[in-house]
Enzyme design. Sequence first.
Site, PDB file in Angstrom:
ATOM      1  N   ARG A  59     -10.257  11.524   6.574  1.00  6.96           N
ATOM      2  CA  ARG A  59      -9.232  10.484   6.416  1.00  6.96           C
ATOM      3  C   ARG A  59      -9.841   9.084   6.403  1.00  6.96           C
ATOM      4  NH1 ARG A  59      -5.771  11.843  10.605  1.00  6.96           N
ATOM      5  NH2 ARG A  59      -6.612  10.166  11.869  1.00  6.96           N
ATOM      6  N   TYR A 113       8.546  -7.289  -7.341  1.00  5.87           N
ATOM      7  CA  TYR A 113       8.696  -5.940  -7.901  1.00  5.87           C
ATOM      8  C   TYR A 113       9.836  -5.238  -7.155  1.00  5.87           C
ATOM      9  CZ  TYR A 113       7.139  -1.083  -8.738  1.00  5.87           C
ATOM     10  OH  TYR A 113       7.050   0.241  -9.067  1.00  5.87           O
ATOM     11  N   ASP A 186       1.198 -10.089  -4.187  1.00  8.30           N
ATOM     12  CA  ASP A 186       1.070  -8.953  -5.093  1.00  8.30           C
ATOM     13  C   ASP A 186       0.331  -9.472  -6.325  1.00  8.30           C
ATOM     14  OD1 ASP A 186       1.313  -6.976  -7.039  1.00  8.30           O
ATOM     15  OD2 ASP A 186       3.245  -6.272  -6.264  1.00  8.30           O
ATOM     16  N   LYS A 211      -2.496   0.273 -12.302  1.00  8.64           N
ATOM     17  CA  LYS A 211      -2.336  -0.505 -13.553  1.00  8.64           C
ATOM     18  C   LYS A 211      -3.702  -0.766 -14.186  1.00  8.64           C
ATOM     19  CE  LYS A 211       1.841  -0.622 -11.931  1.00  8.64           C
ATOM     20  NZ  LYS A 211       2.844   0.307 -12.382  1.00  8.64           N
TER      21      LYS A 211
HETATM   22  C1  LIG Z   1       3.903  -5.859  -9.675  1.00  9.46           C
HETATM   23  C2  LIG Z   1       3.815  -4.450  -9.190  1.00  9.46           C
HETATM   24  N1  LIG Z   1       3.426  -4.239  -7.929  1.00  9.46           N
HETATM   25  C3  LIG Z   1       3.335  -2.995  -7.433  1.00  9.46           C
HETATM   26  C4  LIG Z   1       3.638  -1.907  -8.205  1.00  9.46           C
HETATM   27  C5  LIG Z   1       3.582  -0.543  -7.591  1.00  9.46           C
HETATM   28  O1  LIG Z   1       2.499   0.193  -8.040  1.00  9.46           O
HETATM   29  P1  LIG Z   1       2.542   1.794  -8.030  1.00  9.46           P
HETATM   30  O2  LIG Z   1       3.321   2.186  -9.240  1.00  9.46           O
HETATM   31  O3  LIG Z   1       1.122   2.189  -8.067  1.00  9.46           O
HETATM   32  O4  LIG Z   1       3.230   2.216  -6.783  1.00  9.46           O
HETATM   33  C6  LIG Z   1       4.052  -2.071  -9.532  1.00  9.46           C
HETATM   34  C7  LIG Z   1       4.383  -0.906 -10.376  1.00  9.46           C
HETATM   35  O5  LIG Z   1       4.918  -1.041 -11.466  1.00  9.46           O
HETATM   36  C8  LIG Z   1       4.144  -3.386 -10.033  1.00  9.46           C
HETATM   37  O6  LIG Z   1       4.576  -3.626 -11.284  1.00  9.46           O
END
Ligand SMILES: Cc1ncc(COP(=O)(O)O)c(C=O)c1O
Length: 387
Positions: A59, A113, A186, A211
């Site tokens: 882990r 998000y 973020d 992404k």
């Molecule tokens: C700006 C943003 N932050 C976080 C995430 C979350 O990522 P994950 O899909 O890997 O959970 C996304 C997903 O689309 C996103 O667009």
Amino acid sequence: MSDEELGPLTRLVHGGRRREWRGKLVNVPVERTSTVLFDNLAELRGAYPPRDGSYSYGRNGTATQWALCDALTALEPGAAGTRLFPSGAAAVAMALISVLGPGDELLMVDSAYAPSRFFCEGELKRLGVTTRYYHPLITPEQLRDLVGPHSRALFLESPGSLTFEVQDVPGLAAAAKELGLVTLLDNSCATSLFFPAIARGVDLSITACTKYIGGHSDVMLGAVTASPAAWEALNRAVRQWGTAVSPDDAWLALRGLRTLDVRLRRHEQNALEVGRWLAEQPRVQRVLHPALPSCPGHEHFARDFAGSTGLFAIVLDGTTAARDAFIERLTLFGIGWSWGGYESLASPVDLTGLRSVGQPPEGPTVRLHIGLEDPADLIADLAQALA
Ligand SMILES: Cc1ncc(COP(=O)(O)O)c(C=O)c1O
């Protein structure tokens, strides 16, 4: 030369490739394990508390995850370290959990998000944390007026999800520090390559590696890179909540990371070509692309970012039914969530229930992710669908 003296592209290529982890290979291999076998009890006892580079238990990672953490930390000058999570959403959640407790108030950007917002309204609320939303284009002075006696953390996302406002991250982070707030960003869209957040005053820089870092639409992974001040709390939260990621997923993200710059540059070039063409189409009201002056907060983008990416939105004239028909007529754009892979995608933007302050753009909106195809082909596809 110390790592911080190297350019970001060199750090992308060399980050995490320690000789003791890769041996004579170019790449650090996938190391899978749960149990680690020690030679004796002294060695077993010496492995705790766990630290990167020292095997203790599955882990706590193996060379594969440590290499990815190292490489991501190398992109953020001034950072203390990085922790990995099974998704970007989990990275956002754990970063918030690491700094907030009962009675605290979170100041949350209104353009966050959607699942980050749902986490605030669900789990954080259940844990006794309240959330107040603020407009993404708030100034540092307005932040000073907004902050209350229980405000503990400031969450930013720049550019914002779906509406792409670019925030004054350095200004807000500096004001937040004076006000005693922890700052979280973020940073999934720009990535630490185009926006090294820790050097700009952020405490926790969050990336959905799903992404652009992964870049091939085949892995779910998140990361949080922490400033020295925020590192201990992040580590504590990770250990106590028991989050861990598969070395296979970490390896895929590492593989993607090596080509991040060339991919992002091509996404940027293609998206600008497509975005500029779209801006001239009579049925397109507005292009929300951080690198174009029509995007709210563009001046912050021009000042702070090393580049833009393939992600933006367009606001159309007409009805939502016509917008939906436009999306369905596209042949080179997949219909699907996410972005950051090599392929183009289109999705409808529906902000119902997702904004609390300010006025989002009016008109049927489409989010586009411009992939690595020939931009002329994408433009031809968009032209036939608009017609
Ligand atoms: C700006 C943003 N932050 C976080 C995430 C979350 O990522 P994950 O899909 O890997 O959970 C996304 C997903 O689309 C996103 O667009």
